[in-house]
Design a protein around this motif. Structure first.
Motif, short mmCIF file in Angstrom:
data_model
loop_
_atom_site.label_atom_id
_atom_site.label_comp_id
_atom_site.label_asym_id
_atom_site.label_seq_id
_atom_site.Cartn_x
_atom_site.Cartn_y
_atom_site.Cartn_z
N ALA A 7 6.90 5.72 6.03
CA ALA A 7 7.33 5.04 7.25
C ALA A 7 6.47 3.81 7.45
CB ALA A 7 7.21 5.97 8.45
N ALA A 8 7.09 2.75 7.99
CA ALA A 8 6.40 1.47 8.18
C ALA A 8 5.76 1.35 9.57
CB ALA A 8 7.36 0.32 7.96
N LEU A 57 0.83 -1.20 0.00
CA LEU A 57 0.00 0.00 0.00
C LEU A 57 0.87 1.25 0.00
CD1 LEU A 57 -2.72 1.40 0.08
CD2 LEU A 57 -2.68 1.20 2.57
N ARG A 58 1.91 1.27 0.82
CA ARG A 58 2.81 2.44 0.83
C ARG A 58 3.40 2.69 -0.55
NH1 ARG A 58 5.42 0.03 4.97
NH2 ARG A 58 7.40 0.15 3.84
N GLY A 59 3.82 1.61 -1.21
CA GLY A 59 4.39 1.76 -2.55
C GLY A 59 3.38 2.29 -3.54
N ALA A 60 2.16 1.78 -3.48
CA ALA A 60 1.11 2.24 -4.39
C ALA A 60 0.78 3.71 -4.14
CB ALA A 60 -0.14 1.37 -4.23
N ALA A 79 8.75 5.45 13.52
CA ALA A 79 9.53 5.94 12.38
C ALA A 79 8.82 7.12 11.74
CB ALA A 79 9.73 4.82 11.36
N GLY A 80 7.51 7.07 11.65
CA GLY A 80 6.74 8.17 11.08
C GLY A 80 6.90 9.46 11.86
N LEU A 81 6.88 9.36 13.17
CA LEU A 81 7.05 10.56 13.99
C LEU A 81 8.47 11.11 13.85
CD1 LEU A 81 5.06 9.66 17.22
CD2 LEU A 81 4.54 11.46 15.55
N ARG A 82 9.48 10.24 13.80
CA ARG A 82 10.85 10.71 13.59
C ARG A 82 10.96 11.48 12.28
NH1 ARG A 82 12.18 5.74 15.60
NH2 ARG A 82 12.54 4.87 13.53
#
Length: 120
Positions: free
Chosen positions: A25-26, A7-10, A30-33
């Motif tokens: 971010a997975a 989904l992230r890739g799409a 990681a997303g907050l960083r």
């Protein structure tokens, strides 16, 4: 931010084709960083992720980046998903989308939140 790599890739392909810069971010930590490092204008946040779930991410983003727009997404098929998305809105998500959603739905929400005109 989504733990589903496909989904992230799409989403990356769709968003970059529409002219957006994408950082992915997975998981929530990681997303907050990345959000702290790059001061994103908008975040797409899955609710169910490892390390830190989307509701926690939304709460932190609201404090650390109060002007950032947040689109919360969650998988469909279970009636509880709608309740989770309502909670995401209560925590500060600007919009919510129930998976699966069409790319056009996401692009429309992004354009409206960033107050952009659709390309001609």
């Amino acid at each position: 931010m989504d733990d589903d790599e496909l989904l992230r890739g799409a989403l990356r392909v769709v968003l970059e084709a529409a002219g957006y810069e994408v950082i992915e971010a997975a998981d929530g930590d990681a997303g907050l960083r990345l959000a702290r490092e790059h001061a994103a204008d908008l975040a797409v946040v899955d609710i169910f992720m490892p390390e830190r779930d989307g509701l926690e991410v939304i709460k932190v983003l609201r404090v650390e980046s109060p002007r950032a727009k947040i689109i919360a997404v969650s998988g469909g098929g279970r009636s509880g998903q709608i309740e989770v998305l309502r909670a995401a809105a209560a925590f500060g998500a600007s919009r919510t989308l129930l998976k699966p959603f069409a790319p056009r739905e996401l692009l429309t929400a992004i354009r409206e939140l960033l107050d952009e005109r659709a390309p001609s």
